[in-house]
Design a protein around this motif. Structure first.
Motif, PDB file in Angstrom:
ATOM      1  N   ARG A   8      -0.160 -38.659 -68.621  1.00 54.72           N
ATOM      2  CA  ARG A   8       0.724 -38.670 -68.192  1.00 54.72           C
ATOM      3  C   ARG A   8       0.224 -40.130 -67.877  1.00 54.72           C
ATOM      4  O   ARG A   8       0.810 -40.927 -67.582  1.00 54.72           O
ATOM      5  CB  ARG A   8       1.611 -37.793 -67.579  1.00 54.72           C
ATOM      6  N   LEU A   9      -0.366 -39.605 -66.515  1.00 52.19           N
ATOM      7  CA  LEU A   9      -0.841 -40.599 -65.344  1.00 52.19           C
ATOM      8  C   LEU A   9      -1.660 -41.815 -66.071  1.00 52.19           C
ATOM      9  O   LEU A   9      -0.977 -43.211 -65.913  1.00 52.19           O
ATOM     10  CB  LEU A   9      -1.664 -40.107 -65.024  1.00 52.19           C
ATOM     11  N   LEU A  10      -2.804 -41.810 -67.375  1.00 57.87           N
ATOM     12  CA  LEU A  10      -2.625 -42.908 -67.870  1.00 57.87           C
ATOM     13  C   LEU A  10      -1.698 -43.956 -68.544  1.00 57.87           C
ATOM     14  O   LEU A  10      -1.976 -45.080 -68.341  1.00 57.87           O
ATOM     15  CB  LEU A  10      -4.113 -42.523 -68.776  1.00 57.87           C
ATOM     16  N   ILE A  11      -0.483 -43.072 -69.302  1.00 54.15           N
ATOM     17  CA  ILE A  11       0.481 -44.016 -69.702  1.00 54.15           C
ATOM     18  C   ILE A  11       1.392 -44.654 -69.452  1.00 54.15           C
ATOM     19  O   ILE A  11       1.741 -45.568 -69.184  1.00 54.15           O
ATOM     20  CB  ILE A  11       0.860 -43.077 -70.638  1.00 54.15           C
ATOM     21  N   SER A  12       1.555 -44.139 -67.398  1.00 55.31           N
ATOM     22  CA  SER A  12       2.510 -44.671 -66.887  1.00 55.31           C
ATOM     23  C   SER A  12       2.139 -46.342 -66.360  1.00 55.31           C
ATOM     24  O   SER A  12       3.478 -46.847 -66.353  1.00 55.31           O
ATOM     25  CB  SER A  12       2.405 -43.373 -65.893  1.00 55.31           C
ATOM     26  N   PRO A  13       1.098 -46.512 -66.496  1.00 53.54           N
ATOM     27  CA  PRO A  13       0.852 -47.854 -66.142  1.00 53.54           C
ATOM     28  C   PRO A  13       1.374 -48.759 -67.531  1.00 53.54           C
ATOM     29  O   PRO A  13       2.517 -49.936 -66.827  1.00 53.54           O
ATOM     30  CB  PRO A  13      -0.350 -48.536 -66.076  1.00 53.54           C
ATOM     31  N   SER A  14       1.184 -48.491 -68.560  1.00 54.81           N
ATOM     32  CA  SER A  14       2.291 -49.410 -69.305  1.00 54.81           C
ATOM     33  C   SER A  14       3.586 -49.214 -69.833  1.00 54.81           C
ATOM     34  O   SER A  14       4.496 -49.922 -69.624  1.00 54.81           O
ATOM     35  CB  SER A  14       1.511 -48.735 -70.915  1.00 54.81           C
ATOM     36  N   ALA A  15       3.655 -47.688 -69.204  1.00 50.55           N
ATOM     37  CA  ALA A  15       5.526 -47.377 -69.414  1.00 50.55           C
ATOM     38  C   ALA A  15       6.066 -48.391 -67.571  1.00 50.55           C
ATOM     39  O   ALA A  15       7.034 -48.972 -68.753  1.00 50.55           O
ATOM     40  CB  ALA A  15       5.468 -46.413 -69.043  1.00 50.55           C
ATOM     41  N   LEU A  16       5.473 -48.957 -66.995  1.00 47.01           N
ATOM     42  CA  LEU A  16       6.378 -49.350 -65.634  1.00 47.01           C
ATOM     43  C   LEU A  16       5.449 -50.120 -66.367  1.00 47.01           C
ATOM     44  O   LEU A  16       6.730 -51.443 -66.421  1.00 47.01           O
ATOM     45  CB  LEU A  16       4.722 -49.124 -64.792  1.00 47.01           C
ATOM     46  N   LEU A  17       5.115 -51.245 -66.737  1.00 49.43           N
ATOM     47  CA  LEU A  17       5.134 -52.851 -67.368  1.00 49.43           C
ATOM     48  C   LEU A  17       6.252 -52.639 -68.020  1.00 49.43           C
ATOM     49  O   LEU A  17       6.680 -53.943 -68.126  1.00 49.43           O
ATOM     50  CB  LEU A  17       3.015 -53.277 -67.353  1.00 49.43           C
ATOM     51  N   ILE A  18       6.499 -51.590 -68.600  1.00 51.99           N
ATOM     52  CA  ILE A  18       7.739 -52.294 -69.837  1.00 51.99           C
ATOM     53  C   ILE A  18       9.107 -52.127 -69.454  1.00 51.99           C
ATOM     54  O   ILE A  18       9.753 -52.720 -69.462  1.00 51.99           O
ATOM     55  CB  ILE A  18       7.181 -51.174 -70.940  1.00 51.99           C
ATOM     56  N   LEU A  19       8.700 -51.283 -68.259  1.00 53.02           N
ATOM     57  CA  LEU A  19      10.347 -50.284 -67.747  1.00 53.02           C
ATOM     58  C   LEU A  19      10.542 -51.915 -67.095  1.00 53.02           C
ATOM     59  O   LEU A  19      11.240 -52.337 -67.187  1.00 53.02           O
ATOM     60  CB  LEU A  19      10.013 -49.826 -67.487  1.00 53.02           C
ATOM     61  N   VAL A  20       9.601 -52.634 -66.320  1.00 48.29           N
ATOM     62  CA  VAL A  20       9.639 -54.096 -65.551  1.00 48.29           C
ATOM     63  C   VAL A  20       9.820 -54.943 -66.477  1.00 48.29           C
ATOM     64  O   VAL A  20      10.444 -56.132 -66.161  1.00 48.29           O
ATOM     65  CB  VAL A  20       8.726 -53.871 -64.327  1.00 48.29           C
ATOM     66  N   CYS A  21       9.045 -55.507 -67.197  1.00 49.10           N
ATOM     67  CA  CYS A  21       8.738 -56.781 -67.129  1.00 49.10           C
ATOM     68  C   CYS A  21       9.285 -57.148 -68.861  1.00 49.10           C
ATOM     69  O   CYS A  21       9.610 -58.298 -68.911  1.00 49.10           O
ATOM     70  CB  CYS A  21       7.136 -57.150 -68.116  1.00 49.10           C
ATOM     71  N   VAL A  22       9.690 -55.686 -69.834  1.00 52.52           N
ATOM     72  CA  VAL A  22      10.902 -56.218 -70.756  1.00 52.52           C
ATOM     73  C   VAL A  22      12.521 -55.678 -69.974  1.00 52.52           C
ATOM     74  O   VAL A  22      12.649 -56.483 -70.063  1.00 52.52           O
ATOM     75  CB  VAL A  22      10.393 -54.968 -71.243  1.00 52.52           C
ATOM     76  N   TYR A  23      12.934 -54.020 -69.557  1.00 56.24           N
ATOM     77  CA  TYR A  23      14.348 -53.941 -69.530  1.00 56.24           C
ATOM     78  C   TYR A  23      14.241 -54.189 -68.226  1.00 56.24           C
ATOM     79  O   TYR A  23      15.224 -54.656 -67.880  1.00 56.24           O
ATOM     80  CB  TYR A  23      14.066 -52.342 -69.279  1.00 56.24           C
ATOM     81  N   GLY A  24      14.112 -54.619 -66.903  1.00 56.46           N
ATOM     82  CA  GLY A  24      14.084 -55.078 -66.062  1.00 56.46           C
ATOM     83  C   GLY A  24      14.434 -56.933 -66.281  1.00 56.46           C
ATOM     84  O   GLY A  24      14.965 -57.073 -65.090  1.00 56.46           O
ATOM     85  N   TYR A  25      13.662 -57.169 -66.774  1.00 56.08           N
ATOM     86  CA  TYR A  25      13.769 -58.530 -66.865  1.00 56.08           C
ATOM     87  C   TYR A  25      15.165 -59.057 -67.564  1.00 56.08           C
ATOM     88  O   TYR A  25      15.773 -59.545 -66.821  1.00 56.08           O
ATOM     89  CB  TYR A  25      12.415 -59.441 -67.312  1.00 56.08           C
ATOM     90  N   ILE A  26      15.493 -57.823 -68.981  1.00 61.45           N
ATOM     91  CA  ILE A  26      16.196 -58.161 -69.223  1.00 61.45           C
ATOM     92  C   ILE A  26      17.687 -58.632 -68.376  1.00 61.45           C
ATOM     93  O   ILE A  26      18.837 -59.174 -67.610  1.00 61.45           O
ATOM     94  CB  ILE A  26      16.263 -57.157 -70.432  1.00 61.45           C
ATOM     95  N   ALA A  27      17.085 -57.157 -67.005  1.00 59.71           N
ATOM     96  CA  ALA A  27      18.471 -56.680 -66.719  1.00 59.71           C
ATOM     97  C   ALA A  27      18.963 -57.802 -65.197  1.00 59.71           C
ATOM     98  O   ALA A  27      19.658 -58.524 -65.656  1.00 59.71           O
ATOM     99  CB  ALA A  27      18.357 -55.743 -65.470  1.00 59.71           C
TER     100      ALA A  27
END
Lengths: 288, 298
Positions: A8-27
């Motif tokens: 979970r720790l190792l996938i969280s940077p990817s999850a965070l990047l997608i959350l921010v740079c895809v969905y955060g940016y869409i918002a």
């Protein structure tokens, strides 16, 4: 369960990047579309004024009607040509892999390269029109790219050339997976090859049609590079697509809110086609 | 006697006798193949002609006086923007962009694919779906905030900034590739390794990665072609010092003032196409597989 924690720790940077740079940016873009942003983002909300302005802009209606023409012809021709090529290739021909490679290679090229090559090919002053004249047919005329009514069809030609090989590859994979029992039975009954394709094989390719349609739709809405390289939106603004509109209004006309609004509409257009498809595919994957 | 059934038809079967229908089939294929080859033929042929020969001659004809000057000009002296540098520095930029982007996004994809198939946690399906959808978004929706972010990070107008962007928006693709590949990977192998005491990295390093070469090749080819051919991010986030090759080529072709040097443009276009064409020719099979994997399966 230390490994579990590590996973979970190792996938969280990817999850965070997608959350921010895809969905955060869409918002963020969505939010900007409700502000009066011009050259720089502004953050007070002013309601749907930019959407109102967008819908009223002639440049936007031109871009939309161009997209309509471009997308329907591009998707239609790419599907038909792709299926046609796949069926031709499927006839147990010699040098199958050579033909396959030739039809597919445009996909390896950048749209900028494709656009540059076709730009000169379609140019009546240097390209095909003149070549045909030199072969003796002097009344031949092909100057679509200079004609604001017809230039959009040049974009269709180049785009179909670029992607129909890819559609062929998808259909070819589909054809090779067709249930051979039925084909056998029909052949024993004396059905002709074209009848077998029309009645038995093509109806089984439904899922490939859907996949190809979704991918072509999303490529059509995103199309930007090809237009820039081929016509740069011209003559005039006759080959503007929403992607060109978005770039123009956001970065050169300092109407960021309007640009943002146009990007939101593009996302919605793609979402309407892609989300049901992805939902369906995810369910299929989950339930085997 | 084997019946002329569909299985044989697919497997190559006996050669079909040559009749009128066959002749028409090959004629159609040949015409189509020539049409598909024409743009690249025109690019190559005209990049080897002097300019006045293009202006006065036939675009489809072979050169009368062959010359490689257009190539040399496109490579090292053509005007890109303000400087007569040719495409060379931008060719280098594209490599500086592509190599770290491909390596990083592939590694991240492998790690994500491994985690998403071997470990269950809350929201894992949702995370994968979110990554999958990111593959389809029109990048116009992220341009403004990404431009702002790169500015804040001090990465605007740099190759590093473009690496960041391409890695971020490549994660969806690479994760998809590896997840689907590892989902079909024999579970007994992983279970027995775990029983033997292999930990998180042990399984990844000793079991999964050594058996991943097909999907690594596919992912690398896919990412290489995508990022090499990318234009929108390059046009939005780079400046004269950091243009990728696609942006430089477009500037060369569209902003040149005065005489249109078609031969130089053709040579430039071919230079930009060369790396991905080579990859395609050397690994056509994997290229197709990459295209298919990136599209058909969810």
């Amino acid at each position: 369960m230390r490994a579990h924690l590590l996973a979970r720790l190792l996938i969280s940077p990817s999850a965070l990047l997608i959350l921010v740079c895809v969905y955060g940016y869409i918002a963020f873009t969505f939010y900007l579309s409700f502000t009066p942003s011009t050259l720089l983002p502004q953050y007070e909300l002013t309601g749907g004024a930019s959407y109102k302005r967008l819908v009223g802009l002639e440049n936007w209606s031109v871009a939309l009607s161009n997209l309509w023409v471009f997308a329907s012809l591009y998707i239609g021709f790419a599907l038909v040509l792709g299926l046609g090529l796949a069926i031709l290739i499927d006839q147990k021909i010699r040098a199958e892999s050579a033909f396959r490679s030739i039809f597919l290679y445009p996909m390896a090229l950048s749209f900028i390269v494709t656009g540059t090559a076709w730009k000169w090919l379609l140019d009546p002053g240097v390209g095909l029109e003149r070549s045909v004249h030199m072969f003796g047919w002097t009344s031949f005329s092909f100057s679509w790219i200079k004609d604001s009514e017809l230039a959009i069809y040049c974009v269709v030609i180049a785009a179909v050339w670029q992607t129909s090989g890819f559609v062929m590859a998808m259909f070819l994979a589909g054809l090779r997976g067709v249930d051979s029992e039925q084909v056998n039975a029909a052949r024993v009954d004396g059905a002709k090859t074209w009848q077998i394709y029309l009645r038995i094989i093509i109806p089984q390719l439904g899922p490939v049609f859907v996949s190809a349609f979704v991918i072509l739709c999303h490529m059509a809405v995103k199309s930007y590079d090809l237009v820039i390289a081929l016509t740069n939106g011209g003559p005039g603004r006759s080959t503007w697509l929403p992607s060109v509109f978005m770039y123009q209004y956001t970065f050169t006309r300092n109407e960021m809110a309007v640009g943002a609004a146009s990007a939101v509409l593009m996302l919605i257009a793609i979402g309407v086609v892609v989300l049901p498809y992805l939902y369906n595919e995810m369910n299929k994957a989950k339930h085997g | 006697m084997a019946s002329p059934n569909a299985a044989a038809r697919r497997a190559g079967g006996p050669p079909v006798p040559f009749g009128v229908a066959r002749l028409a089939l090959y004629a159609a294929l040949l015409v189509l193949a020539l049409t598909f080859l024409m743009p690249v033929y025109v690019m190559v042929v005209n990049s080897l002609k002097p300019l006045d020969e293009i202006r006065s001659g036939n675009l489809l004809a072979l050169p009368i006086s062959w010359t490689i000057d257009p190539w040399l000009m496109a490579w090292s002296t053509a005007q890109i923007g303000v400087q007569p540098t040719g495409l060379k520095p931008y060719f280098i930029n594209s490599f500086l962009l592509v190599i770290p982007s491909v390596v990083l996004s592939t590694l991240i994809g492998a790690l994500n694919g491994y985690i998403l198939t071997q470990y269950r946690f809350r929201g894992d399906h949702l995370l994968f779906a979110a990554m999958l959808f990111s593959v389809f978004i029109p990048y116009q929706i992220v341009l403004i905030p990404m431009a702002k972010t790169l500015g804040l990070l001090g990465l605007a107008g740099t190759v590093k900034g473009l690496v960041f962007v391409n890695v971020v928006y490549g994660i969806g693709f690479t994760t998809l590739f590896f997840r689907n590949y590892y989902a079909a990977f024999p579970g007994e192998l992983v279970r027995s390794a775990r029983m033997d005491g292999a930990g998180f990295f042990g399984i990844l390093w000793r079991i999964l990665l050594p058996n991943s070469s097909p999907i690594i090749v596919v992912t690398v080819i896919w990412q290489f072609t995508n990022i090499w051919n990318e234009f929108l991010f390059g046009a939005s986030f780079s400046d004269y010092s950091s243009y990728p090759l696609t942006v430089a080529l477009n500037n060369l072709v569209n902003s040149s003032t005065g005489v249109k040097e078609y031969n130089v443009h053709f040579a430039g276009a071919f230079i930009a196409a060369l790396p991905t064409l080579i990859v395609y020719l050397l690994s056509g099979k994997y290229f197709v597989r990459g295209l298919m994997a990136g599209s058909v399966k969810g």
